[in-house]
Design a protein around this motif. Structure first.
Motif, PDB file in Angstrom:
ATOM      1  N   UNK A 158       0.891  -1.261  -0.084  1.00  0.00           N
ATOM      2  CA  UNK A 158      -0.105  -0.118   0.009  1.00  0.00           C
ATOM      3  C   UNK A 158       0.788   1.228   0.127  1.00  0.00           C
ATOM      4  N   UNK A 159       1.998   1.062   0.645  1.00  0.00           N
ATOM      5  CA  UNK A 159       3.049   2.449   0.872  1.00  0.00           C
ATOM      6  C   UNK A 159       3.757   2.572  -0.388  1.00  0.00           C
ATOM      7  N   UNK A 160       4.275   1.544  -0.763  1.00  0.00           N
ATOM      8  CA  UNK A 160       5.591   1.704  -1.772  1.00  0.00           C
ATOM      9  C   UNK A 160       4.871   1.278  -3.103  1.00  0.00           C
ATOM     10  N   UNK A 161       4.353   0.148  -3.279  1.00  0.00           N
ATOM     11  CA  UNK A 161       4.042  -0.160  -4.582  1.00  0.00           C
ATOM     12  C   UNK A 161       2.760   0.247  -5.274  1.00  0.00           C
ATOM     13  N   UNK A 162       1.774   0.468  -4.579  1.00  0.00           N
ATOM     14  CA  UNK A 162       0.638   1.019  -5.272  1.00  0.00           C
ATOM     15  C   UNK A 162       0.793   2.754  -5.560  1.00  0.00           C
ATOM     16  N   UNK A 163       1.676   3.336  -4.612  1.00  0.00           N
ATOM     17  CA  UNK A 163       1.940   4.680  -4.503  1.00  0.00           C
ATOM     18  C   UNK A 163       2.785   4.879  -5.775  1.00  0.00           C
ATOM     19  N   UNK A 164       3.927   3.757  -5.857  1.00  0.00           N
ATOM     20  CA  UNK A 164       4.929   4.005  -6.975  1.00  0.00           C
ATOM     21  C   UNK A 164       4.083   3.868  -8.334  1.00  0.00           C
ATOM     22  N   UNK A 165       3.318   2.787  -8.445  1.00  0.00           N
ATOM     23  CA  UNK A 165       2.654   2.610  -9.687  1.00  0.00           C
ATOM     24  C   UNK A 165       1.742   3.891  -9.952  1.00  0.00           C
ATOM     25  N   UNK A 166       1.059   4.334  -8.983  1.00  0.00           N
ATOM     26  CA  UNK A 166       0.224   5.450  -9.132  1.00  0.00           C
ATOM     27  C   UNK A 166       1.094   6.636  -9.756  1.00  0.00           C
ATOM     28  N   UNK A 167       2.398   7.071  -9.236  1.00  0.00           N
ATOM     29  CA  UNK A 167       3.054   8.061  -9.665  1.00  0.00           C
ATOM     30  C   UNK A 167       3.506   7.610 -10.893  1.00  0.00           C
ATOM     31  N   UNK A 168       3.969   6.379 -11.500  1.00  0.00           N
ATOM     32  CA  UNK A 168       4.484   6.044 -12.814  1.00  0.00           C
ATOM     33  C   UNK A 168       3.395   6.291 -13.704  1.00  0.00           C
TER      34      UNK A 168
END
Length: 697
Positions: free
Chosen positions: A654-664
């Motif tokens: 939730x903190x890293x992967x979903x956020x990173x995917x949303x930014x990308x």
């Protein structure tokens, strides 16, 4: 202040008291039913079996035969150096005394082992019938008589003793599980809120919601025959406290935030409910929908857990969105003492952990995403190390007397079946069926049993050890050779459990995925964001099972894996994982609608909800971890996988992967919704780092 305004304020002051009064009435109505839930809880094997399996049909027909259900025991007399004449005389005396105290289905005959160290007496009684309390009393009476003396070891085993020992464990899913769950949640809330008063309010509300859920669960049982087992009622309690506390954390966090902006608690609570209410409703609705998909399962225990879990989540939702706000408003700002949020004040500004995590995800989103995916994939490989199917005697964390008896028998009678296989055949074909069974290569002995209602029971002893590959082959070949008969008994039940769980996974898993995906599409008005969340929670599930595979055998010493672990852990982790995803994506969408650029919206959502999601994840993970203290391997495994999955989801996905995917992905994350298109007006610029709002603690 004019009369109209005074009237409005008076009416608003009365609303919390009205809500409180309605809850008092509701509890008065529910109380008589909640107290009866334990009366309809059943933990017999037939209550967990697949509805359409041979073993289920056998158990139901046995209930209707003369004398009702048979409680089968095995008395095991053992001396390492070999049994003496006095030992055999003591065994005969004890067995005779048991026959005098209880009506036995047949005269017990001793079966000596070839090495002379062990004597086995099969004992069966129809007296207890289907009554679990009578069964347990019978087993305890037998154990009181069949006691060790003078170096002679006496153990009572068999299906009836196993059921009694399992029942003792399920009894701990009542009071002890509740007390432990309450204690764990209380400690975490005290740490999170840092207030001597505030922690108590959501905890009391969760307790009231749990009591209400018990009443509703009893009503479902009476109205629709919903299966209530120790496992399902225990999980319902955990969901009430875990999910309910999560909703409370989100609401209290938003309420504290609004108290700094709004002068009056009533108005602040209205704004807080408008702000977080939709996310809480959506997340709870998603969890409920996911759990209800278990109704498609054929396994009684899984199908019953769906409605009870849903009842727990919805009762928690109702309490946290009505009773909790009313109590908080009535208690006013002082409930937050000593960290009272004063009107017009600003929260202390400091760089939060989630701000730092968001910054790293924002700088290198693809690198973070790839690294996380590789880590989850590597952990998922641990599923290849999961031990095989869990045998009945390996289902206890500590070895009870019934399992010790079976182990003694396995050593003394190698290669011989020590628990009967029950064959139910039409009475008109009883002789022919008996002849076919006796001619079967895998059968050691077979004898006619009771007859009634057009059916005859034949008791079969296999030549191979219980739940071995050879015995399984014997049972399956008997079923093929006897199409008109039903083959049941403890070993057959385990075969049916395996087969039905495999079937249920193929049916329920796609239904859960499609249902959750459709709900997310409707909520987020996007296809990409829902797919992202679903892929993330499936990856978490696989990684959690993989961690279990790495630890169950080498660390915990478990000899097998519960056949239902994969399905139940999948349903819970997908539903609960998406729950947290909704919290994050709802705030991200809110920021995007306010004009924030996509990357800024994603990082702001993480900063503002990260603390709440982390707290909620810790609470939910800890409540499921309570199952690690239970005495059944299947409960320990389920609690471990879900707790690990929740923590992985909270602090990595939730903190890293979903956020990173949303930014990308930027605006593509909202495709094909209107947020995926570039706005005509300028977007809101990002806030300076020293002006960032920290997550409300």
């Amino acid at each position: 202040m004019g009369p109209a305004e005074t009237k409005v304020r008076t009416r608003r002051r009365a609303v919390p008291w009205l809500v409180l009064g309605l809850w008092v009435v509701l509890l008065a109505v529910v109380t008589p039913f909640a107290a009866k839930l334990s009366e309809v809880q059943n933990d017999r094997a037939v209550d967990y079996l697949p509805a359409s399996a041979d073993s289920t049909r056998v158990a139901k027909i046995q209930d209707r035969l003369p004398g009702g259900e048979t409680t089968e025991l095995v008395l095991v007399y053992h001396r390492d150096g070999g049994l003496t004449a006095a030992d055999r005389a003591a065994a005969e005396r004890q067995v005779a005394e048991i026959g005098e105290r209880d009506r036995l289905a047949a005269e017990p005959e001793g079966v000596p082992s070839q090495d002379g160290t062990t004597l086995m007496y099969p004992v069966a009684s129809n007296g207890p019938g289907t009554d679990e309390k009578l069964r347990d009393a019978f087993v305890e009476r037998v154990r009181a008589v069949a006691h060790s003396e003078g170096g002679l070891t006496v153990e009572v085993g068999g299906p009836g003793a196993l059921a009694t020992d399992a029942g003792k464990v399920y009894e701990s899913l009542g009071g002890p599980l509740l007390y432990t769950t309450v204690a764990v949640v209380a400690v975490l809330l005290i740490i999170i809120y840092r207030s001597p008063v505030l922690w108590l309010v959501p905890l009391v509300v969760a307790g009231i919601a749990d009591f209400m859920s018990m009443g509703v669960a009893y009503g479902l049982n009476q109205a629709f025959g919903t299966t209530v087992s120790g496992q399902s009622s225990g999980v319902m309690t955990i969901l009430v406290f875990g999910a309910g506390t999560d909703y409370a954390l989100l609401l209290v966090s938003r309420y504290r935030e609004e108290l700094r902006r709004v002068e009056r608690p009533y108005e602040a609570m209205r704004v807080a409910l408008r702000g977080c209410g939709p996310a809480v409703l959506a997340s709870s609705g998603t969890v409920a929908a996911g759990l209800l998909c278990l109704l498609a399962a054929d396994l009684n225990s899984s199908r019953g857990m769906g409605p009870l879990g849903t009842v727990g989540v919805l009762c928690a939702l109702l309490a946290m969105l009505t009773l909790l706000p009313a109590l908080l408003v009535l208690l006013g700002r002082r409930v937050f003492w000593p960290l009272v949020p004063a009107y017009g004040s600003e929260p202390r500004r400091r760089r939060s952990l989630f701000s730092a995590m968001g910054s790293s995800a924002g700088r290198r989103p693809l690198t973070v995403l790839a690294g996380g995916a590789v880590l989850l994939g590597a952990l998922a490989l641990g599923t290849l190390n999961l031990p095989g199917s869990l045998k009945q005697e390996d289902s206890f964390v500590d070895t009870p007397e019934s399992v010790a008896a079976m182990e003694t028998l396995g050593t003394a009678f190698p290669g011989l079946g020590t628990q009967p296989v029950s064959v139910i055949t039409p009475t008109g074909r009883a002789d022919a069926t008996l002849a076919e069974i006796e001619a079967h290569d895998g059968v050691a002995t077979a004898a006619r049993g009771r007859t009634g209602g057009g059916w005859t029971e034949i008791s079969v002893i296999a030549r191979s050890a219980p739940q071995s590959a050879a015995e399984t082959a014997t049972i399956e070949s008997l079923r093929e050779a006897l199409p008109e008969a039903y083959v049941g008994g403890p070993s057959a039940e385990q075969i049916d459990l395996l087969d039905t769980n495999a079937r249920d996974r193929l049916v329920v898993v796609p239904i859960v995925l499609v249902s959750v995906l459709l709900i997310l599409v409707a909520l987020l008005r996007s296809l990409v964001a829902p797919l992202l969340l679903v892929v993330a929670v499936v990856a978490v599930w696989a990684a959690s099972l993989g961690i279990g595979g790495l630890l169950f055998g080498p660390v915990f010493g478990f000899e097998g894996t519960d056949p239902g672990l994969g399905l139940l852990s999948f349903v819970f982790l997908v539903a609960l994982g998406v729950d947290y995803g909704i919290f994050l994506m709802h705030r991200m969408r809110e920021e995007s609608l306010a004009g924030a650029e996509p990357a800024v919206a994603a990082l702001t959502a993480l900063r503002t909800t990260g603390g709440v999601i982390a707290s909620a994840g810790l609470v939910l993970g800890a409540t499921f971890a309570v199952l690690l203290n239970m005495g059944l391997v299947q409960l320990v495994q389920l609690g471990f996988v879900i707790a690990v999955g929740v923590l992985l989801d909270t602090f990595l996905v939730r903190t890293y992967l979903v956020t990173s995917a949303s930014v990308a992905l930027r605006r593509k994350v909202w495709w094909p919704g209107r947020l995926s298109r570039e706005p005509a007006r300028p977007v809101r610029p990002p806030e300076a780092p020293d002006r960032e709002r920290v997550a409300v603690r």
